[in-house]
Scaffold this active site. Sequence first.
Site, PDB file in Angstrom:
ATOM      1  N   GLY A 101       0.816  -1.211   0.000  1.00  0.00           N
ATOM      2  CA  GLY A 101       0.000   0.000   0.000  1.00  0.00           C
ATOM      3  C   GLY A 101       0.845   1.254   0.000  1.00  0.00           C
ATOM      4  CG  HIS A 123       8.166  -2.684   8.419  1.00  0.00           C
ATOM      5  ND1 HIS A 123       9.276  -3.300   8.954  1.00  0.00           N
ATOM      6  CD2 HIS A 123       7.695  -3.535   7.453  1.00  0.00           C
ATOM      7  CE1 HIS A 123       9.454  -4.473   8.361  1.00  0.00           C
ATOM      8  NE2 HIS A 123       8.517  -4.628   7.438  1.00  0.00           N
ATOM      9  CD  GLU A 247       1.900 -28.051  29.974  1.00  0.00           C
ATOM     10  OE1 GLU A 247       2.635 -28.065  30.974  1.00  0.00           O
ATOM     11  OE2 GLU A 247       1.581 -29.067  29.329  1.00  0.00           O
TER      12      GLU A 247
END
Length: 347
Positions: A101, A123, A247
Site C-alpha cells: 500500500g 517498519h 499449555e
Amino acid sequence: MKLKFGTVEEDVVTREEFPLEKAREVLKDEVIAVLGYGVQGPGQALNLKDNGFNVIVGQRKNSKTWDKAVADGWVPGETLFELEEACEKGTILQFLLSDAGQIALWPTVKKHLTPGKALYFSHGFGVTYKDQTGIVPPEDVDVILVAPKGSGTSLRRMFVEGRGLNSSFAIYQDATGKARERVIALGIGVGSGYLFETDFYREVTSDLTGERGTLMGAIQGIFAAQYEVLRENGHSPSEAFNETVEELTQSLMPLVAENGMDWMYANCSTTAQRGALDWWKPFRDASKPVFEQLYKSVKDGKEAAKSIESNSKADYREKLEVELKELRESEMWKAGATVRKLRPENN
C-alpha cells in the site's frame, strides 16, 4: 538512560525521563495524520488521541477500514479524511499502510511532504528497500520510525490495561534538528513501555527474520511437527493440542514473560527440568542453519522482493485466503478452536 542488556550497555528512553507531559509539549503544534487504519493504524491513532494529541486519520472511503474508523469514533470531515486530504493537513504523516500500500500511495504522500514535515514509519521496509519500492523521501523533511514490538491489537489492549508495549525508534533523516524529540514524543504518545534505538536497516532485517522465525513461521512449524508426531503415535487431537499449544500459550509463556526461562526451568518438575536442559541445545543446533538461511534471504533482499511481488497482485487476498484456510482447517487448529471454547472464561 543507560542499561545493561546482558553484557552490553545500551541507551533506552523510559516514560520516567520523557514523561507524557513532555511529549505533549513537543508535539503541541503538530497535526498527526495516521495514514491507514489496518494493522497498526487503529492502535496508534486511538492511543495518541487518548493521550491528548491532535490526531486525524486518513483512509479510503467506501472501505471496511473506513467504516471501522467511524465505529471507533473518528468523525468524517473532522478527524477522518480521504488519504490525500489527510496528507495535506498533517504535519507528521504516519505512513502505516501495508508495504504494498505504501508503494501505491507514495506519489501522493511525496507530493504533500513540504519542508519541515515529518514522515513516520513503523517498519523500515519502504526506505531500506528503496530500489524496489521507489520510496525516497525529500531531503527537507524528517524521516523517523517507531516500531512497536507487537501487533496494533496488542498495543491498544495493553494501553487500555495501563501497560505499555516496548518499541524501537530510529532516525533516518533529521532535516529540522527536531527529529529526535519528535520521534521519542511519538513513541511515548503511541503507548510504548520503553524505547530502544536502532536504524531502519536493522529494524527491517530483525523484523522480517522474527516474523518468519520464532514469532510466527518457526513456531507454527514446531507446533505442527510435534502435533503430527503425537498423533502418529496414537495420541488424541485434544491431548496433542494441549501438550503442544495450549499449555505453552496459556500457562508457560506468561510465566516466562514474567520471570525468564531459567525461572521456568527451576519451577517445573525435576523430570521436565532434565528433559528441557538435555534437549534445548539439540533443537538450537538443528534450527540454527535454517535461521542463518532465513537471515541471508532477508539481508539479500529476497524476502522483500517476494513480499512486494506477492502482495502487489490483484488476487493477493484470494490466494491468502486459500493459504489461511489450510491452517484453519488443519486438524490441529480445529482442535484448538474446540479447546478455546472450553476455557472457563468462555463459559
